[in-house]
Design an enzyme around this catalytic site. Sequence first.
Site, PDB file in Angstrom:
ATOM      1  CE  LYS A   8      38.504  36.420  36.905  1.00  0.00           C
ATOM      2  NZ  LYS A   8      39.281  35.297  36.405  1.00  0.00           N
ATOM      3  NE  ARG A  83      43.925  36.919  38.489  1.00  0.00           N
ATOM      4  CZ  ARG A  83      43.382  37.583  37.493  1.00  0.00           C
ATOM      5  NH1 ARG A  83      42.564  38.557  37.731  1.00  0.00           N
ATOM      6  NH2 ARG A  83      43.680  37.301  36.242  1.00  0.00           N
ATOM      7  NE  ARG A 122      40.220  33.759  27.386  1.00  0.00           N
ATOM      8  CZ  ARG A 122      40.142  34.100  28.669  1.00  0.00           C
ATOM      9  NH1 ARG A 122      38.987  34.191  29.285  1.00  0.00           N
ATOM     10  NH2 ARG A 122      41.229  34.343  29.350  1.00  0.00           N
ATOM     11  NE  ARG A 129      43.625  37.675  27.688  1.00  0.00           N
ATOM     12  CZ  ARG A 129      42.975  37.640  28.845  1.00  0.00           C
ATOM     13  NH1 ARG A 129      41.705  37.944  28.910  1.00  0.00           N
ATOM     14  NH2 ARG A 129      43.614  37.296  29.946  1.00  0.00           N
ATOM     15  NE  ARG A 140      45.970  33.796  32.339  1.00  0.00           N
ATOM     16  CZ  ARG A 140      44.974  33.807  31.452  1.00  0.00           C
ATOM     17  NH1 ARG A 140      45.104  33.199  30.299  1.00  0.00           N
ATOM     18  NH2 ARG A 140      43.874  34.433  31.722  1.00  0.00           N
TER      19      ARG A 140
HETATM   20  P1  AMP Z   1      42.374  38.728  33.447  1.00  0.00           P
HETATM   21  O1  AMP Z   1      41.960  39.613  32.314  1.00  0.00           O
HETATM   22  O2  AMP Z   1      41.623  39.036  34.721  1.00  0.00           O
HETATM   23  O3  AMP Z   1      42.376  37.260  33.099  1.00  0.00           O
HETATM   24  O4  AMP Z   1      43.899  39.106  33.758  1.00  0.00           O
HETATM   25  C1  AMP Z   1      44.914  38.905  32.809  1.00  0.00           C
HETATM   26  C2  AMP Z   1      46.278  39.047  33.471  1.00  0.00           C
HETATM   27  O5  AMP Z   1      46.395  40.380  34.019  1.00  0.00           O
HETATM   28  C3  AMP Z   1      46.521  38.127  34.660  1.00  0.00           C
HETATM   29  O6  AMP Z   1      46.985  36.844  34.248  1.00  0.00           O
HETATM   30  C4  AMP Z   1      47.585  38.910  35.420  1.00  0.00           C
HETATM   31  O7  AMP Z   1      48.863  38.813  34.784  1.00  0.00           O
HETATM   32  C5  AMP Z   1      47.121  40.345  35.232  1.00  0.00           C
HETATM   33  N1  AMP Z   1      46.197  40.759  36.332  1.00  0.00           N
HETATM   34  C6  AMP Z   1      44.901  41.147  36.194  1.00  0.00           C
HETATM   35  N2  AMP Z   1      44.362  41.439  37.383  1.00  0.00           N
HETATM   36  C7  AMP Z   1      45.351  41.228  38.299  1.00  0.00           C
HETATM   37  C8  AMP Z   1      45.410  41.339  39.705  1.00  0.00           C
HETATM   38  N3  AMP Z   1      44.341  41.709  40.433  1.00  0.00           N
HETATM   39  N4  AMP Z   1      46.596  41.041  40.310  1.00  0.00           N
HETATM   40  C9  AMP Z   1      47.668  40.661  39.606  1.00  0.00           C
HETATM   41  N5  AMP Z   1      47.683  40.523  38.274  1.00  0.00           N
HETATM   42  C10 AMP Z   1      46.522  40.800  37.624  1.00  0.00           C
END
Ligand code: AMP
Length: 185
Positions: A8, A83, A122, A129, A140
């Site tokens: 993404k 999400r 990663r 991370r 996740r």
């Molecule tokens: P990402 O960078 O999109 O993989 O997001 C990393 C983490 O941020 C996720 O595992 C969630 O803990 C949090 N997060 C990011 N976007 C959202 C969202 N739209 N709703 C809830 N948690 C989010």
Amino acid sequence: MGMPGSGKGTQAERIAATYQIPHISTGAIFRSLAENKSPIGLEAKTYMDKGKLVPDGLVNKILWDRLGEPDTVKGFVLDGYPRTLPQAEALEAYLQSKGLSLDVALYLAVGKDVLRKRLEQRLTSPIPRVDDQSEVVERRLRVSEAEVDALLHFYQGLGVVSIVDGEKEPDIVFAKIQEALQFHS
Ligand code: AMP
């Protein structure tokens, strides 16, 4: 839309660069807020480090703030938002209130084995991370699966979904994305 590791972020960046619109990643906003020790960022971090979703209220707040910035007027690409179904509904209501609508909801389809492999890689990157550690990854992936199904259903109802095979090379994935964007715009 897509599971963690589906590409993404990479593809959203390419969309943003090609169409000259901002790339808005809620995860990246939270990581930067946490780095700067802002209260919202630190609260979000307690969920993120465990592989849990940040509560909808907190996510929506930072997203509405971001969408209120002037660089979004010509459009934007959202990465990692919505999400959950309540987030998708809140986004629809927000866009409608501004006289806007989504052109397309892209879903990057990638099987779980490929996702696990990519997320493992990663971990060995120069800036690993915390939420890419394997127990957290499994959570996740679990958390995401049910939510993604609900989102797909919601956006299919609106007739805006395009499903792209995210297991292909990044260039091929991007070419398919461009076709989908042309079709929906
Ligand atoms: P990402 O960078 O999109 O993989 O997001 C990393 C983490 O941020 C996720 O595992 C969630 O803990 C949090 N997060 C990011 N976007 C959202 C969202 N739209 N709703 C809830 N948690 C989010």
